[in-house]
Every structure is written in structure tokens, then in C-alpha cells.
Design a protein around this motif. Structure first.
Motif, short mmCIF file in Angstrom:
data_model
loop_
_atom_site.label_atom_id
_atom_site.label_comp_id
_atom_site.label_asym_id
_atom_site.label_seq_id
_atom_site.Cartn_x
_atom_site.Cartn_y
_atom_site.Cartn_z
N LYS A 1 0.84 -1.20 0.00
CA LYS A 1 0.00 0.00 0.00
C LYS A 1 0.87 1.24 0.00
N ASN B 1 2.00 2.74 -3.25
CA ASN B 1 0.99 3.37 -4.09
C ASN B 1 1.29 4.87 -4.20
N SER B 2 1.46 5.34 -5.42
CA SER B 2 1.83 6.76 -5.63
C SER B 2 0.73 7.72 -5.18
#
Length: 414
Positions: A96, A99-100
């Protein structure tokens, strides 16, 4: 008449002796009460009863070991759950974190989650049974994982035990290793070398040889020195790599440490030994890396900070370094999961050995009980017949005595 009375009393005395024997055997099921009755039988019974007591004692030890192994097994299973990506563990949170679209608040929430998991891991590794720590190694009275006095600032959690497993007797004179240590549960191998090879390790890693002995850097950091079972340095120090009983190895090269910056994490110094030695056969060195150190770096990165060499929170870092640190942490966590899984497998193999040993002891116990009963036990059916015969003999004898007491000279003359 006097002779007849004396003769009757003699027979009554014999009957009383026989009655005491029959009564004792019926009450206890044993043939003899003491060794003077049958010295050979008594010696055989003593030998068998001694073996039975030893077997019962071994069973008791193995039962306790099985309980400890069950606690170790469940603790490792929970530890793997905390690490595994399929169980909302550390790996899931790190994925998680890559995640960008993650906002700062989201990353802080992940850091909080990881702190909670770290506490759970700490508790699992400090599992105890009857006051004994199951992952400590030989000194089960020592706490397995110990927080540094400045834990809130540096997040350091160190292993307080050693690499020697407790041995438990499974037969007289035969012993087996019990459980695993924290080295197999929360450390992964970062470097491994065999006889004649070079060996490189990072400062702060625990160095273990093929026999479980720990080797540590000296104060000058130019030599790796062997420590004994009690945690004391070996004397004299025989410097290798050539020769037998090597207890010290010179550092042949090293890389310098570097502090953390806004764009890079701190890097610890590394040390290299050109040759760890050629004897004894099977010589091996392992560098054990503490996963809690990695977890501390990951947590600080998600909170937006680098980690200094002493483990404390460093400078504020940019998003790219956060992402790089989390990515490295994902790889490190995967390595730790694999190492924990291997340790769990080793624990299962050792548990199986004790289960087999327990079954064997149960069979031995049954065998000894049967032998004791066969050699020293009585035939209850035969005793019942003897008891009835005694009863009839008593009745007959007392009837005879009664009739003799009624005899008189007048009756005789009539």
C-alpha cells in the motif's frame, strides 16, 4: 495332652504365617514384601522399577517439551501471519505504501499500523512456558527480545539469548535439540561463507559459526573474536585463518559508514575477512540481520524521516526516498518471511522427533509394567484357592481343638 496342644499351636502358627502372606499378596498384588523372601526376584524387580521410573521421568520432560514446542509453533504461525501479504500483514501495508496516490496521512496511518505489528511480534517472540522463554536458546531464564532503554527514540530491539539450543533427553544418554532460537525466527541471513571463503558483514549484525558460537568485532574493529557459551571472549586468541582452534580473524578490508541526509538513508560500515579458515571441516560463518532494525527504518520513512546510524529519527526526506526505503523494506520483509518459514519447518521436524520419542517411551512403559506384573505379580485365581484352603484348614483345626478340649478321663472310661 501337652504335646498335642503344643503341636496344635505350632500348626496354628504356620497357618497364621501363611495367612499373612496370602493377605499381603491379595492386598498388594505382589509376590514378596521384602528382599529377604526372594533376593533374586527382589533384585529383578528393583531393576525393572528403576527403569520404569526413568521412563516416566523422560516422558514428563518430553511432555513439557511438547507444550513448549506447541507454544513455539503457534507463535511462529502468528509471526508469519503478521509478515505475510495474504493476511493483512507487514507486506500488505508496504505494498500500500508503494501506491503513488498515498497521502501523508495515509502513510502515517501505515506507520502506526506497523508500530502495532512490531509490538505484537515482540510479544510473540517473548512467549514463555512455566517461566521459560521458548526462543532464547540455552539460557531460558533470559528474556528473548529486549527493548533498548531509549527504545522510544531509536526503536532498537535486541536478542538477549544465544544460538545454542537446549537439549532434552529422549532415552538414557541420548539427547535431542529442542525448538529454535530467535535467530531462526526474526533474523535473516544476509551473508554466509564456508571454509576457505571470504566473508563480509555489516556492523551490528550477529555473526554465528557452524556450532552456534557468536563472533564479535573487537573495540578497535580490526578483528572478529570468538565468544564462549557464557558470553565471554575466548583466551588465548588464536588468530587464523591457518591452524586449529582459531578464535580470532583479522579484518582485511572495510567500507566506511555514512550519515543520513534528506536524499539518502544512513549506511553502516561493512567488514570483510579474506579467509575464514579451512578447519575444522564444515566451517561456516553466517551474518544474522535483525529484522526489527529494518522495520524501524521503514516506520520512520513512512513518517517522513531518515534513520540515523544509531537508529534515531533523522532529517525529513523526500517522497522518492520514502518510496525507495519502502521498496527495500518490502524485499527485506520477504526475506524475513522466508527465513521464518524455514525456521518453522525446522521446528516442525524437531517436534516430530519428540513425538516419536514419546510414543516409544509409552511402549517401553507398558512393557516394563507387564514385566513387573509378570515377574513380581501374583495369580489372583491361585490366591483365591489358597485362601479358601486356608479357611477350611482353620475350620478343621479349630474343630479338632474344640473336640479335644471336651475330652476327659470320665468320657474315656465310659
Amino acid at each position: 495332652m501337652i504335646d498335642t496342644s503344643t503341636n496344635m499351636l505350632y500348626h496354628i502358627g504356620n497357618l497364621n504365617t501363611e495367612n499373612r502372606r496370602v493377605s499381603f499378596q491379595m492386598a498388594t498384588g505382589k509376590k514378596i514384601d521384602n528382599g529377604s523372601e526372594d533376593s533374586l526376584l527382589h533384585a529383578n524387580l528393583i531393576n525393572l522399577e528403576d527403569k520404569l521410573r526413568v521412563t516416566e521421568g523422560l516422558k514428563l520432560q518430553i511432555t513439557k517439551t511438547q507444550v513448549m514446542n506447541e507454544v513455539s509453533d503457534s507463535s511462529l504461525q502468528e509471526l508469519k501471519t503478521l509478515l505475510n501479504k495474504q493476511d493483512n500483514g507487514v507486506i500488505t501495508d508496504l505494498l500500500k505504501g508503494l501506491n503513488s496516490g498515498m497521502q501523508r496521512s495515509d502513510k502515517l496511518a501505515l506507520a502506526t499500523s506497523l508500530r502495532g505489528m512490531r509490538e505484537n511480534m515482540f510479544d510473540l517472540l517473548n512467549a514463555r512456558v512455566d517461566g521459560e522463554y521458548v526462543f532464547t536458546g540455552s539460557g531460558t531464564d533470559k528474556q528473548t527480545m529486549v527493548k533498548d532503554k531509549n527504545f522510544d527514540q531509536n526503536g532498537k530491539i535486541e536478542f538477549g539469548g544465544d544460538g545454542f539450543l537446549r537439549k532434552v533427553a529422549v532415552q538414557p544418554g541420548s539427547y535431542r535439540d529442542r525448538g529454535i532460537t530467535a535467530y531462526d525466527a526474526i533474523f535473516y541471513t544476509s551473508s554466509k561463507s564456508y571454509a576457505g571463503e571470504s566473508f563480509t558483514f555489516e556492523e551490528g549484525e550477529r555473526i554465528i559459526d557452524e556450532n552456534g558460537f557468536e563472533w564479535k568485532l573487537n573495540e578497535a574493529k580490526n578483528q572478529l573474536q570468538k565468544y564462549d557459551y557464557n558470553g565471554n571472549i575466548y583466551h588465548p586468541l588464536n588468530v587464523g585463518p591457518v591452524g586449529d582452534n582459531i578464535t580470532a580473524l583479522n579484518i582485511t578490508s572495510q567500507t566506511a559508514e555514512s550519515a543520513a541526509t534528506t536524499t539518502s538513508q544512513s549506511v553502516k560500515a561493512t567488514y570483510t575477512i579474506a579467509n575464514i579458515g579451512n578447519s575444522p571441516a564444515g566451517k561456516m560463518f553466517e551474518a544474522k540481520h535483525n529484522y526489527f532494525d529494518d522495520l524501524n527504518v521503514i516506520i520512520y520513512a513512512l513518517e517522513g524521516h531518515a534513520t540515523e546510524l544509531d537508529g534515531t529519527r533523522g532529517a525529513v526526506i523526500d517522497d522518492e526516498l520514502v518510496r525507495q526505503t519502502v521498496s527495500n523494506g518490502l524485499e527485506q520483509t520477504s526475506r524475513q518471511f522466508d527465513a521464518t518459514n524455514i525456521g518453522h519447518g525446522e521446528l516442525g521436524g524437531r517436534n516430530h522427533v519428540f513425538n516419536i520419542a514419546y510414543d516409544k517411551l509409552e511402549a517401553q512403559e507398558t512393557h516394563y509394567n507387564i514385566l513387573i506384573q509378570k515377574i513380581g505379580g501374583v495369580d489372583l485365581a491361585k490366591l483365591a484357592m489358597e485362601s479358601k484352603a486356608l479357611e477350611l484348614t482353620y475350620q478343621s483345626l479349630y474343630t479338632t481343638i474344640s473336640k479335644m478340649n471336651k475330652l476327659s478321663l470320665l468320657n474315656y472310661m465310659n
